[in-house]
Structures are given as structure tokens and as C-alpha cells.
Design an enzyme around this catalytic site. Structure first.
Site, PDB file in Angstrom:
ATOM      1  CD  GLN A 100      -5.353  -5.127  -9.914  1.00 48.60           C
ATOM      2  OE1 GLN A 100      -4.509  -5.918  -9.401  1.00 48.60           O
ATOM      3  NE2 GLN A 100      -6.109  -5.477 -10.822  1.00 48.60           N
ATOM      4  CG  ASN A 101      -3.689   0.285 -14.537  1.00 50.92           C
ATOM      5  OD1 ASN A 101      -3.144  -0.734 -14.361  1.00 50.92           O
ATOM      6  ND2 ASN A 101      -4.464   0.524 -15.314  1.00 50.92           N
ATOM      7  CG  ASP A 103      -1.521   4.656 -15.522  1.00 52.86           C
ATOM      8  OD1 ASP A 103      -2.547   4.960 -15.072  1.00 52.86           O
ATOM      9  OD2 ASP A 103      -1.526   3.415 -16.141  1.00 52.86           O
ATOM     10  CG  HIS A 120      -1.024  -2.165  -6.524  1.00 52.12           C
ATOM     11  ND1 HIS A 120      -1.143  -2.848  -7.756  1.00 52.12           N
ATOM     12  CD2 HIS A 120      -1.439  -2.661  -5.653  1.00 52.12           C
ATOM     13  CE1 HIS A 120      -1.681  -4.065  -7.355  1.00 52.12           C
ATOM     14  NE2 HIS A 120      -1.928  -3.860  -5.795  1.00 52.12           N
ATOM     15  CB  CYS A 133      12.310   8.376   6.626  1.00 52.33           C
ATOM     16  SG  CYS A 133      12.339   9.907   5.781  1.00 52.33           S
ATOM     17  CB  CYS A 153      16.037  10.187   7.105  1.00 52.64           C
ATOM     18  SG  CYS A 153      16.105   9.087   5.954  1.00 52.64           S
ATOM     19  N   GLY A 194      -9.149  -5.468 -18.168  1.00 55.20           N
ATOM     20  CA  GLY A 194      -7.671  -5.524 -18.255  1.00 55.20           C
ATOM     21  C   GLY A 194      -6.696  -6.118 -17.422  1.00 55.20           C
ATOM     22  CG  ASN A 215      -8.062  -9.392 -20.204  1.00 49.68           C
ATOM     23  OD1 ASN A 215      -7.590  -8.534 -20.354  1.00 49.68           O
ATOM     24  ND2 ASN A 215      -7.675 -10.618 -19.789  1.00 49.68           N
TER      25      ASN A 215
HETATM   26 ZN   LIG Z   1      14.236   9.606   4.509  1.00 48.80          ZN
END
Ligand SMILES: [Zn+2]
Length: 256
Positions: A100-101, A103, A120, A133, A153, A194, A215
Site C-alpha cells: 500500500q506504500n 514510495d 495505491h 485525459c 489537455c 506495518g 507491527n
Molecule cells: Zn490532461
């Protein structure tokens, strides 16, 4: 060695089909702030920043925050946790990692790309805020960029190529994860790393998986939900220990 570690190592050693669900806690030891634990960096609740509504209301503010984060990610390097997961991806080719990172540190760590799904998007991807676009770009420059109008665009601003709250997950990524789930009627184990947000955990549980949760508990015990084991600690230290022990056979001396 604590019993929980011994069990997790042994189970991982025997597991073939492993799902890894990664969140921001893995990149924190690389110096990247998380929304939850470092709210001061963002200065806002995540729901007030990571949405299209927030961007449309104040594009410069949202852009600048993501640009700060992008610069931090550009200077960050993968930690031992990212590197250990990359080794796992090579040693167990049936393994799938869903991060889900945003980076790209798992990619930088040399993770097998075919077994890594980025749910993500990325801080380094650019797209147009105008849904009609199709502009796509990359932003890996070391300079800080101001908000730009889309060169294609010329109607909307460019925005980070990330998935915001309320937006659909990238279709190609979802299709690849679905295909993997369809192919594997049985999943041996899930490593949740994490994060407390666990997309696809339910699918894995239905396929009989056992769950190990890595975690940093910060002294308080939370509801562990479906976890069979909780490995409390900095994932950049616990993951390499568990993964390398599982891949090499359990060492004589425990984590000290
Ligand atoms: Zn655009």
C-alpha cells in the site's frame, strides 16, 4: 528465542504460497513519515488531504505536501525489511506482495517485480486531474516542482499518480491480484507488515491461511483480529530475522 518467533519461522519455512500485505510501517525505519504516527508532517487528517475533493479545493496545498513526501522518498533507501521481503520473493516464487506504500522502496530493494503489486500507485507517477485525459508521466527529478497544468489537455492540473480515498484501485493491479487468488485455491500464510489496513486478508483466510502480523505495538496491545501470531517490533529488524531464518533453517541463537 521467544516461542512466537520460533513458530512463525517454522511455519514460513514450510509455506509455499505466501501473501504479504505491506503498509507504511515498513518504510518508517527508512525515514518516511506515516499519516497515522507522524500527523505533524502532514498537518492535516489524511481524509482532508488524500482525496480528489481536497485536491480540487486546494490543489497547491495537496500538491506541495505530496511533493515534500516525494523528495523524502527520493532520498530514502530501502531498509533491511524491504530487502528481506525481496529475498523472500526470489526464494518463494509463488509468493505475492501487495504494498500500500507509494514510495517505490520495495522496487528499489530488488523485489521480483512479477510478484509485487502496488495497490495505491506511486509518488513518482504523474497523471492529469481531468479524468477524461490520458496523460501519464514520471517525476523523478531532484528539483521540487510547483503545480503544473497538464501538457496534454491544458485543462487541468497534474496530480500525483496515487490512489486517493474514494477512488478506484488501478484496474490492472486488481486484475493481477484476482488472477493470483484464482490460481491459488490454498494460501499457506499471510505476513501483514506495518499496517492495520489489510486488503485481501479475507480472501486469504478463506483459502486457509495463517496470519503473522509484524507491527510495532508501542507498548499497547491492540485488537489483533485474525492474527495467529503477533511479532512486535520494528519490521526492519524482525522481518530479516524471521525471513532469513526461515530460508536458511532455524539458527541456534535467538534474537537478542
Ligand atoms: Zn490532461
Amino acid at each position: 528465542m521467544p516461542e512466537v518467533l520460533e513458530e512463525v519461522i517454522q511455519f514460513l519455512q514450510e509455506s509455499e504460497v505466501v501473501l504479504v500485505i505491506v503498509g507504511a510501517g515498513l518504510s518508517r525505519p527508512s525515514g518516511l513519515p506515516t499519516f497515522r504516527e507522524d500527523p505533524g508532517f502532514w498537518g492535516h487528517a489524511i481524509e482532508e488531504i488524500a482525496t480528489k475533493v481536497a485536491f480540487d479545493r486546494n490543489p497547491a496545498q495537496v500538491w506541495n505536501l505530496y511533493e515534500r513526501m516525494r523528495r523524502l522518498a527520493l532520498d530514502a533507501t530501502p531498509n533491511e525489511g524491504h530487502l528481506a521481503l525481496a529475498r523472500l520473493s526470489k526464494a518463494k516464487p509463488s509468493c505475492l506482495t501487495i504494498t500500500q506504500n507509494i514510495d517505490e522502496l520495495s522496487t528499489d530493494a530488488g523485489h521480483e517485480l512479477g510478484t509485487l503489486q502496488t495497490l495505491h500507485g506511486s509518488l513518482f507517477d504523474l497523471k492529469c486531474a481531468n479524468d477524461a485525459c490520458t496523460f501519464k508521466g514520471r517525476n523523478v527529478d531532484r528539483r521540487t516542482f510547483d503545480l503544473l497544468v497538464c501538457p496534454e489537455c491544458r485543462l487541468s492540473y497534474l496530480r500525483p499518480g496515487v490512489t486517493w480515498f474514494g477512488e478506484r484501485l488501478p484496474l490492472d493491479v486488481v486484475q493481477k491480484i484476482d488472477a493470483w487468488l484464482e490460481f491459488h485455491e490454498r494460501i499457506d500464510m499471510v505476513l501483514v507488515v506495518g499496517t492495520e489496513r489489510t486488503p485481501y486478508l479475507h480472501d486469504a483466510l478463506l483459502r486457509g491461511a495463517k496470519v503473522a502480523w509484524f507491527n510495532k505495538m508501542e507498548g499497547h496491545v491492540e485488537d489483533m483480529g485474525d492474527a495467529d501470531w503477533v511479532v512486535d517490533g520494528d519490521a526492519s529488524m524482525t522481518l530479516p530475522y524471521v525471513i532469513d531464518s526461515a530460508l536458511a533453517g532455524v539458527p541456534e541463537h535467538g534474537l537478542s
